[in-house]
Design a protein around this motif. Sequence first.
Motif, short mmCIF file in Angstrom:
data_model
loop_
_atom_site.label_atom_id
_atom_site.label_comp_id
_atom_site.label_asym_id
_atom_site.label_seq_id
_atom_site.Cartn_x
_atom_site.Cartn_y
_atom_site.Cartn_z
N THR A 155 0.84 -1.17 0.17
CA THR A 155 -0.15 -0.16 -0.06
C THR A 155 0.72 1.02 -0.10
O THR A 155 0.63 2.10 -0.68
CB THR A 155 -0.86 0.09 1.18
N GLU A 198 -13.00 -8.71 5.10
CA GLU A 198 -13.36 -7.56 4.39
C GLU A 198 -13.33 -6.45 5.42
O GLU A 198 -12.80 -5.39 5.10
CB GLU A 198 -14.44 -7.77 3.68
N HIS A 199 -14.12 -6.53 6.56
CA HIS A 199 -14.14 -5.54 7.43
C HIS A 199 -12.86 -4.73 7.70
O HIS A 199 -12.61 -3.73 7.81
CB HIS A 199 -15.12 -5.87 8.40
N LYS A 211 -10.89 -3.12 5.15
CA LYS A 211 -11.41 -2.00 5.20
C LYS A 211 -10.63 -0.88 6.24
O LYS A 211 -10.51 -0.08 5.92
CB LYS A 211 -12.86 -1.88 5.16
N GLU A 212 -10.96 -1.56 7.51
CA GLU A 212 -10.39 -0.80 8.49
C GLU A 212 -8.73 -0.59 8.56
O GLU A 212 -8.53 0.78 8.79
CB GLU A 212 -10.55 -1.54 9.97
N ALA A 240 -7.49 0.19 5.66
CA ALA A 240 -7.19 1.00 4.64
C ALA A 240 -7.61 2.43 5.43
O ALA A 240 -6.68 3.35 5.21
CB ALA A 240 -8.07 0.90 3.50
N VAL A 241 -8.52 2.56 6.36
CA VAL A 241 -8.80 3.71 6.95
C VAL A 241 -7.54 4.14 7.88
O VAL A 241 -7.05 5.25 7.88
CB VAL A 241 -10.10 3.86 7.91
N THR A 292 -4.38 5.07 6.02
CA THR A 292 -4.72 6.43 5.34
C THR A 292 -4.05 7.85 6.13
O THR A 292 -3.55 8.71 5.47
CB THR A 292 -6.11 6.74 4.94
N SER A 299 -6.96 5.25 0.19
CA SER A 299 -8.07 5.24 -0.61
C SER A 299 -7.99 4.22 -1.58
O SER A 299 -8.69 3.43 -2.09
CB SER A 299 -8.68 6.35 -0.89
N ASP A 328 -8.28 0.76 0.03
CA ASP A 328 -9.96 0.60 0.10
C ASP A 328 -10.53 0.10 -1.20
O ASP A 328 -11.50 -0.80 -1.22
CB ASP A 328 -10.45 1.77 0.67
N VAL A 338 -9.81 -3.38 -1.98
CA VAL A 338 -10.50 -4.31 -1.03
C VAL A 338 -11.88 -4.80 -1.64
O VAL A 338 -12.59 -5.50 -1.71
CB VAL A 338 -10.62 -4.01 0.43
N SER A 339 -12.64 -3.53 -2.14
CA SER A 339 -13.85 -3.63 -2.64
C SER A 339 -13.93 -4.38 -3.99
O SER A 339 -14.93 -5.07 -4.25
CB SER A 339 -14.25 -1.99 -2.88
#
Length: 152
Positions: free
Chosen positions: A62, A85-86, A89-90, A92-93, A96, A105, A108, A111-112
């Motif tokens: 990343t 997945e959750h 996502k965390e 990624a937050v 960031t 992002s 994120d 992941v999506s």
Amino acid sequence: MSTDELRRKGLEKMNEVYGWEMPDVQGDPYYDLTVEHLFGSIWTRPGLSMRDKRMMTLTVVTALGNSDLAEIQVNAALHNEELTEHELKEMAVFLTHYLGFPLGSKLDGVVSKVAKQRKKAAERGEGENKKANVNAAVQMHSGGKVHDDHDQ
């Protein structure tokens, strides 16, 4: 440990890390180094869990902004059930705030994308796109060369 034993150990760990059968590509010095050193000696070291190693790898790719490598790692983390997945996502937050919005992002988005692809494949009853994952991983570990001469 002999070179053959190290290679066997490395391929076993590579298969575990990626969650699918990796080919034993012969004669590629980058792939040889990856199998025998990275997976045979480094990924097999005690002290960190597979989840820890996956999180560190995802953080590095990343930070480098490499979405292709992140996609391989996210897919493998989901496949191996090391991270949800959750949780991804965390990550990624969280990242960031250390790496900046564009890089966080981007993770994120990866992941999506991977989660959506996996969901669609499951709905079609196809499982994962293993051939694409294996080809991407082989390319990543062989100095960017594509090897089409292996079985999936």
